[in-house]
Structure formats: structure tokens, C-alpha cells
Design an enzyme around this catalytic site. Structure first.
Site, PDB file in Angstrom:
ATOM      1  N   LYS A   1     -25.273 -21.963  49.409  1.00  0.00           N
ATOM      2  CA  LYS A   1     -25.454 -22.908  50.511  1.00  0.00           C
ATOM      3  C   LYS A   1     -26.028 -22.233  51.756  1.00  0.00           C
ATOM      4  O   LYS A   1     -26.644 -22.887  52.587  1.00  0.00           O
ATOM      5  CB  LYS A   1     -24.153 -23.623  50.805  1.00  0.00           C
ATOM      6  CG  LYS A   1     -23.778 -24.552  49.646  1.00  0.00           C
ATOM      7  CD  LYS A   1     -22.609 -25.453  49.949  1.00  0.00           C
ATOM      8  CE  LYS A   1     -22.405 -26.446  48.822  1.00  0.00           C
ATOM      9  NZ  LYS A   1     -22.027 -25.791  47.541  1.00  0.00           N
TER      10      LYS A   1
HETATM   11  C1  LIG Z   1     -22.134 -26.337  46.317  1.00  0.00           C
HETATM   12  C2  LIG Z   1     -22.046 -25.438  45.140  1.00  0.00           C
HETATM   13  C3  LIG Z   1     -22.504 -25.844  43.863  1.00  0.00           C
HETATM   14  C4  LIG Z   1     -23.029 -27.239  43.588  1.00  0.00           C
HETATM   15  O1  LIG Z   1     -24.260 -27.470  44.193  1.00  0.00           O
HETATM   16  P1  LIG Z   1     -24.826 -28.982  44.331  1.00  0.00           P
HETATM   17  O2  LIG Z   1     -25.998 -28.858  45.205  1.00  0.00           O
HETATM   18  O3  LIG Z   1     -23.707 -29.765  44.971  1.00  0.00           O
HETATM   19  O4  LIG Z   1     -25.143 -29.467  42.975  1.00  0.00           O
HETATM   20  C5  LIG Z   1     -22.439 -24.937  42.826  1.00  0.00           C
HETATM   21  N1  LIG Z   1     -21.927 -23.695  43.006  1.00  0.00           N
HETATM   22  C6  LIG Z   1     -21.485 -23.271  44.212  1.00  0.00           C
HETATM   23  C7  LIG Z   1     -20.926 -21.909  44.321  1.00  0.00           C
HETATM   24  C8  LIG Z   1     -21.529 -24.114  45.325  1.00  0.00           C
HETATM   25  O5  LIG Z   1     -21.086 -23.689  46.504  1.00  0.00           O
END
Ligand SMILES: *Cc1c(COP(=O)(O)O)cnc(C)c1O
Length: 471
Positions: free
Chosen positions: A114
Site C-alpha cells: 500500500k
Molecule cells: C491490502 C492488501 C492486500 C489486498 O489488496 P487489494 O488491493 O485490496 O486487493 C493484499 N496483501 C496485503 C499485504 C495488503 O496489505
């Protein structure tokens, strides 16, 4: 580039108009009126670019209301080796002779993918708010990754304050330490005595109070934000260039998925003409998306049906970005998208696409699979033993599903969405030892913490925001 809603409102908006917005006024999500396509000569030129330069080229196709020199500077200060740990920013590595490659997206400040988008969002917000002479109070609820990524992106930024609610005592010690050790005056951690849903409900209550929302300039940074999705498109191109030598080669990606934000960026990259054969959606026990791609039925889950798993950032009951793909799947028919998401979901919590729509999915390259706690443990252990590569629990869901979809001659790139240090408990269960931590994070649990504990009470949270808005 102009943007429209997925639910039929044809009002066209510019990038900066939608930058600070959540949903479109008709309840839909914003998408560009058309995806820009990239020709062979452009793709050849991009192959040689550094990450920040590549990001600038791609973002320029979607942003025409920030002067090019400013956009270039914003991108250059976002994607640096100092913030993301390596010159490549998203280095790709091979898992032996398995045909699988791993693209590391989690070397940013909070050790999860993120950061890739949120770090850019922090700089874009500061720039745009400064230009308008406005302020924004970001209100959110988190069970871990999103909140910390938002705080590390917004700390110290002018014009922005963050009020982040989390369930008191329910995040891992590491995650709490990451968030609560921030001493920046514009970051406020509120630990709600309750579960994640209590925190989430307070955010919804506050956001539904339109007068309060307007007066206190409440905004969000959730995953439906178009700028976040756009920032993620870049690393699909960067991964492709590292995994191939020539632009006539194809690759596939497997993406550990929750809200469909990450893999939706892959869909956009593919629509732009990046040679992606398959986009494999990997879910955990919360298999809303796997079910859709297998059956054509999308059924949101209630909280009783939402499992708490060892890949917690994928524990979702509905996939908030999924509507963007469905809009494309139904031929960008806003009325049809509204009938599915606005009407059928509201009425029955589910819809099934038509047989013609279902058979069109293959043309978009999507495949899917699912992984469970036992799969996760076995995959982490096997990847460690065979390749000496310790992966986190979410990435393990990806590797497990990727192995089921790998094809000879087509590199399969698994997106690494977090580092194992974030999920030490499950790593210990899988391999019997402690995952290493990046330098500088040893002992963060012992740092002084700055947070406020509150009852799950919307009025108390509103009063807290009012009291801290002048800081
Ligand atoms: C947010 C997140 C996901 C999922 O991503 P999306 O964009 O919601 O599909 C997967 N792995 C980690 C470690 C995350 O922080």
C-alpha cells in the site's frame, strides 16, 4: 484525461477534481472515459526508464491538470531508493526453476504494497491542497496495513491531518508500534474499545453527517481512490520490463487480492496494451472473488461469514474496487452496472452476470484460485526450503495459486504484497523461526506510543476531531 462514473453519470471531471473525492455522486466509482493505449515505439522507449521516470510517463497520460514539471517533481520525490530501499524500487527475483518470479512491492516504510500508492497520494494531496489553500482531515478505520500506510504517507504534510481508528488491542504488537510510535502533530491514533467493524461504523456515521463532514473537511484515503489505483499501474509495467528482454514476450501476474484494487491496476495496464496473458486473482478463505470468476455469481458476505485469517489484509466481505472491472466487462454500460451493484446488491446482496458476459471474462485474461491457512503454511515452508526465500502470508496465497496456473514459456510474476516481518506469528508457525526485520525496525515495540483510547461512540470521536482541528 476526463473521468466518469461507473453508474451512468456522464459528467466529466478532471483528475484533480476527483483526487480528493470518494464515490461519484451517483454512488459509482470513477474511471477514465477511455484507457490510453501504448504503441510499440513507446513501450520500447519506456523499457529503459528508471522507475520514477516511468511513473511520470504513465501518470502524464491520465493527469492533465498538474503542470508537467510539477508532476515530475512530485513523482521524483516519491519513488526514491531512500524511501523504497532499492534503485529498482520494485525489484523482481526468480524462485529457482519454478517458472515463478516475485516482484517486491513491500520495501516501503510500512513493509506492505500500500506504500506504493499511498506515498504518492501524500505528495499529491499536499500539492493540491496547497494550490487550493484548503485543508483536509482524513478519517479512516484500519485493522493494520491501510492505516499505517496512510499515516506514513501523510505525516508532516501541510494541510492534512489524519484521524485513524483501530480496534484497541487487536492489531499485532508490530503494527501497533508502527502506527502509535509516530510523534507527528498531524497524526492522531484513536484506539476504539471494540472490533474493527465498530471502528468502521463510526467512520460511516461521521461521513453520513454531511454538515459535519463539510464543516470539518472530512476526507478518506480508501482503496477506491482513483489516484491510488493509477499509481499501482506503474509497477505492472516495471515488473514486465524486468521479467522479459523484448516487448514481444508475454507474462502473467498473480495478485493476492482483497478489495480488488491491486489486480484492477493490472487490468488497466493490460487495457493499455501491456502484454499480459493472464491476471490470476488469488484469495484466501474469503473467496468472494474466486467464486465470481469460477461461477459468474458475485455474492457479498455478512460479517458472520467473513473469516479472520492469517492473511488478514485480504479478509474482506465485498471487493470495493470490483465494480470498475464489471463496468468494462458489461461494455461500459452504466445502467447495467447500476442494476448490478446499485440495485441487485442492495436488494439481494448478490448478482449473476449473463452467460454472454461470463464468457467475455476470458478475453480480459482473468483467472482465479484460493488458498487456506494450511496452504499458506505449506507454501511458506516449501518456498523457504526449496529456494531459501522467506515470503509473507499474503504473498504465500499468491505463490500457492500461481503454481496452479503457471504455463511453460510464460513468466508468472507474483506480486509480493508484504514482508514476513509483519506477520511473525504465522511465519514462526510455518518455519519455526523468527522472520528478519529490515534495519531500523528492531525494537520499535519499545518506542514511546502516542494514542487515545475511546469508547465506540461517534459523538466522542466527533468531539476529538473538533478539538484537534486547529492544531
Ligand atoms: C491490502 C492488501 C492486500 C489486498 O489488496 P487489494 O488491493 O485490496 O486487493 C493484499 N496483501 C496485503 C499485504 C495488503 O496489505
Amino acid at each position: 484525461m476526463r473521468y466518469i462514473s461507473t453508474r451512468g453519470d456522464q459528467t466529466e471531471r478532471s483528475f484533480c477534481e476527483i483526487l480528493l473525492e470518494g464515490l461519484a455522486p451517483d454512488g459509482g466509482l470513477y474511471l477514465p472515459v477511455a484507457y490510453p493505449t501504448v504503441d510499440a515505439a513507446t513501450l520500447a522507449r519506456w523499457r529503459g526508464l528508471a522507475y520514477a521516470e516511468l511513473a511520470f510517463e504513465i501518470l502524464s497520460l491520465y493527469i492533465d491538470d498538474i503542470p508537467a514539471a510539477d508532476l515530475k517533481a512530485l513523482v521524483a520525490k516519491t519513488y526514491t531508493p531512500a524511501v523504497f530501499g532499492t534503485e529498482a524500487i520494485v525489484p523482481v527475483r526468480r524462485l529457482g526453476d519454478s517458472g515463478l518470479l516475485i516482484e517486491a512491492l513491500s520495501n516501503g516504510p510500512t513493509l506492505a504494497f500500500k506504500d506504493m500508492a499511498m506515498q504518492l497520494l501524500g505528495n499529491l494531496f499536499e500539492y493540491e491542497l496547497g494550490r487550493r489553500g484548503e485543508q483536509l482531515n482524513i478519517l479512516g478505520a484500519t485493522s493494520g496495513d491501510t492505516g499505517s500506510a496512510a499515516e506514513y504517507a501523510m505525516r508532516g504534510k501541510h494541510g492534512v491531518r489524519v484521524f485513524m481508528l483501530s480496534p484497541h488491542g487487536r492489531m499485532s504488537a508490530f503494527q501497533q508500534a508502527q502506527m502509535f510510535s509516530l510523534q507527528d502533530a498531524n497524526i492522531h491514533n484513536i484506539a476504539v474499545e471494540g472490533v474493527f467493524d465498530d471502528a468502521q461504523d463510526i467512520v460511516k456515521d461521521v461521513s453520513n453527517d454531511l454538515a459535519f463532514k463539510r464543516q470539518y473537511k472530512i476526507g478518506t484515503v480508501n482503496s477506491i481512490n482513483w489516484a491510488r489505483l493509477l499509481a499501482q499501474v506503474v509497477y505492472y509495467f516495471a515488473g514486465y520490463f524486468q521479467a522479459t528482454k523484448h516487448n514481444d514476450e508475454v507474462v502473467s501476474f498473480t495478485v493476492p487480492s482483497g478489495n480488488f484494487g491491486n489486480v484492477c491496476a493490472g487490468h488497466v495496464a493490460r487495457m493499455m496494451g501491456l502484454p499480459i496473458k493472464h491476471l490470476v486473482v488469488a484469495t484466501n478463505e474469503n473467496d468472494v472473488l474466486d467464486e465470481f470468476f469460477r461461477t459468474g455469481t458475485y455474492r457479498v458476505r455478512g460479517s458472520a461469514e467473513t473469516h479472520e485469517t492469517s492473511s488478514p489484509s485480504m479478509d474482506i466481505s465485498k471487493a470495493s474496487n470490483f465494480e470498475r472491472f464489471v463496468f468494462d466487462l458489461v461494455g461500459r454500460d452504466g445502467a447495467r452496472t447500476k442494476a448490478l451493484f446499485g440495485d441487485a446488491i442492495a436488494r439481494e446482496g448478490a448478482f449473476t452476470v449473463s452467460p454472454a458476459e461470463f464468457s467475455a471474462i476470458a478475453g480480459y485474461g482473468f483467472q482465479s484460485g484460493k488458498s487456506t491457512h494450511a496452504d499458506r503454511l505449506a507454501t511458506i515452508r516449501r518456498t523457504d526450503e526449496r529456494f531459501g526465500d522467506l515470503i509473507d502470508t499474503h504473498t504465500a496465497d499468491g505463490v500457492k495459486v500461481a503454481a496452479e496456473h503457471v504455463e511453460p514459456g510464460v513468466p508468472m510474476i507474483v506480486l509480493e504484497t508484504a514482508l514476513p516481518a509483519k506477520f511473525a506469528e504465522t511465519i514462526r508457525e510455518a518455519v519455526g523461526r523468527e522472520p528478519g526485520r529490515p534495519a531500523g525496525l528492531d525494537g520499535i515495540e519499545a518506542l514511546p506510543k502516542r494514542f487515545t483510547v475511546m469508547k465506540p461512540d461517534t459523538a466522542a470521536v466527533k468531539a476529538f476531531i473538533q478539538a484537534h482541528c486547529a492544531d
